[in-house]
Design a protein around this motif. Sequence first.
Motif, PDB file in Angstrom:
ATOM      1  N   SER A  59       0.851  -1.193   0.000  1.00 44.95           N
ATOM      2  CA  SER A  59       0.000   0.000   0.000  1.00 44.95           C
ATOM      3  C   SER A  59       0.884   1.239   0.000  1.00 44.95           C
ATOM      4  O   SER A  59       2.110   1.144   0.114  1.00 44.95           O
ATOM      5  N   ASP A  61       0.933   3.352   2.417  1.00 41.79           N
ATOM      6  CA  ASP A  61       1.503   3.395   3.762  1.00 41.79           C
ATOM      7  C   ASP A  61       2.739   2.510   3.868  1.00 41.79           C
ATOM      8  O   ASP A  61       3.698   2.844   4.563  1.00 41.79           O
ATOM      9  N   GLY A  62       2.714   1.371   3.187  1.00 39.59           N
ATOM     10  CA  GLY A  62       3.879   0.498   3.177  1.00 39.59           C
ATOM     11  C   GLY A  62       5.059   1.154   2.492  1.00 39.59           C
ATOM     12  O   GLY A  62       6.216   1.029   2.938  1.00 39.59           O
ATOM     13  N   ALA A  65       6.571   3.733   4.819  1.00 39.80           N
ATOM     14  CA  ALA A  65       7.455   3.108   5.806  1.00 39.80           C
ATOM     15  C   ALA A  65       8.817   2.809   5.187  1.00 39.80           C
ATOM     16  O   ALA A  65       9.863   2.993   5.825  1.00 39.80           O
ATOM     17  N   GLU A  69      12.571   4.256   6.175  1.00 40.50           N
ATOM     18  CA  GLU A  69      13.778   3.450   6.354  1.00 40.50           C
ATOM     19  C   GLU A  69      14.938   4.045   5.555  1.00 40.50           C
ATOM     20  O   GLU A  69      16.071   4.142   6.052  1.00 40.50           O
ATOM     21  N   ASN A 118      -0.052   6.438  11.446  1.00 40.37           N
ATOM     22  CA  ASN A 118       0.430   5.381  10.563  1.00 40.37           C
ATOM     23  C   ASN A 118       1.178   4.325  11.375  1.00 40.37           C
ATOM     24  O   ASN A 118       2.348   4.508  11.713  1.00 40.37           O
ATOM     25  N   PRO A 119       0.529   3.201  11.705  1.00 37.77           N
ATOM     26  CA  PRO A 119       1.171   2.173  12.524  1.00 37.77           C
ATOM     27  C   PRO A 119       2.453   1.604  11.911  1.00 37.77           C
ATOM     28  O   PRO A 119       3.418   1.328  12.634  1.00 37.77           O
ATOM     29  N   LYS A 120       2.482   1.429  10.585  1.00 37.28           N
ATOM     30  CA  LYS A 120       3.679   0.886   9.942  1.00 37.28           C
ATOM     31  C   LYS A 120       4.852   1.852  10.086  1.00 37.28           C
ATOM     32  O   LYS A 120       5.984   1.438  10.345  1.00 37.28           O
ATOM     33  N   LEU A 121       4.560   3.121   9.932  1.00 38.11           N
ATOM     34  CA  LEU A 121       5.619   4.124  10.059  1.00 38.11           C
ATOM     35  C   LEU A 121       6.095   4.213  11.510  1.00 38.11           C
ATOM     36  O   LEU A 121       7.295   4.334  11.763  1.00 38.11           O
ATOM     37  N   ARG A 122       5.167   4.115  12.429  1.00 35.49           N
ATOM     38  CA  ARG A 122       5.520   4.166  13.849  1.00 35.49           C
ATOM     39  C   ARG A 122       6.404   2.976  14.230  1.00 35.49           C
ATOM     40  O   ARG A 122       7.380   3.120  14.965  1.00 35.49           O
ATOM     41  N   ALA A 123       6.072   1.792  13.706  1.00 39.51           N
ATOM     42  CA  ALA A 123       6.879   0.603  13.984  1.00 39.51           C
ATOM     43  C   ALA A 123       8.281   0.746  13.396  1.00 39.51           C
ATOM     44  O   ALA A 123       9.280   0.364  14.020  1.00 39.51           O
ATOM     45  N   ALA A 124       8.371   1.321  12.179  1.00 39.60           N
ATOM     46  CA  ALA A 124       9.680   1.538  11.562  1.00 39.60           C
ATOM     47  C   ALA A 124      10.502   2.523  12.383  1.00 39.60           C
ATOM     48  O   ALA A 124      11.718   2.349  12.563  1.00 39.60           O
TER      49      ALA A 124
END
Length: 204
Positions: A59, A61-62, A65, A69, A118-124
């Motif tokens: 996506s 959002d992916g 992320a 990185e 954005n959970p994916k961004l937060r995890a990154a």
Amino acid sequence: MTISEPPKFRRYAAEERAAMLVKAGLECLGEGGITAFTIDNICKKAEASRGLIAHHFGSKDGLLAAVYEAAYEPMLQEVNSDPPLKFPSMLKRIFGVESYSVENLRIWLALWGEFAVNPKLRAAHQRNYGSYKAAVEAAIEEHCFAHGLKVDAAAMAASVIALADGFWLEQCIDPEGFDSARALAAAQSLLEPLLGKLEDADES
């Protein structure tokens, strides 16, 4: 009459195409912030179809992320080396990162603003910040052990990173009045009462 040859199309490897999308995403953020980070803008810059974003990153959002990185990688390279850097040398690198430009400031402001939604961004971010902080903390611990000092290395590492972020913002806002050399000198003046003279290990 000369018949022109049909255009030649290059077939990119999957890794190359993914990297092109990440690069295009960085450029969009650098030019216009998060509002410019659209599928249409990214695909136009990367000369790629819309479906490739879903194929490589799942996506938008992916992809964001993955862009995060890529933006963080130069910072990680500054603090990780073999053999490990002494803290004074690491401090000099942290405040002399060449990627601290106004364009990159726009990228980071856009990314920081997305953390909450954005959970994916937060995890990154949690993963990358953890690696960055761990390297700074290890250098501080080594410095303190070598000089017989006792400090809270974890808290000091977080403070050093916060100082770097704050000074970088000031440098980007007022590049003529505040530069990397002044930021380094300010950081050293704040840290030296706790850590002693912070001479660059490469120069001492």
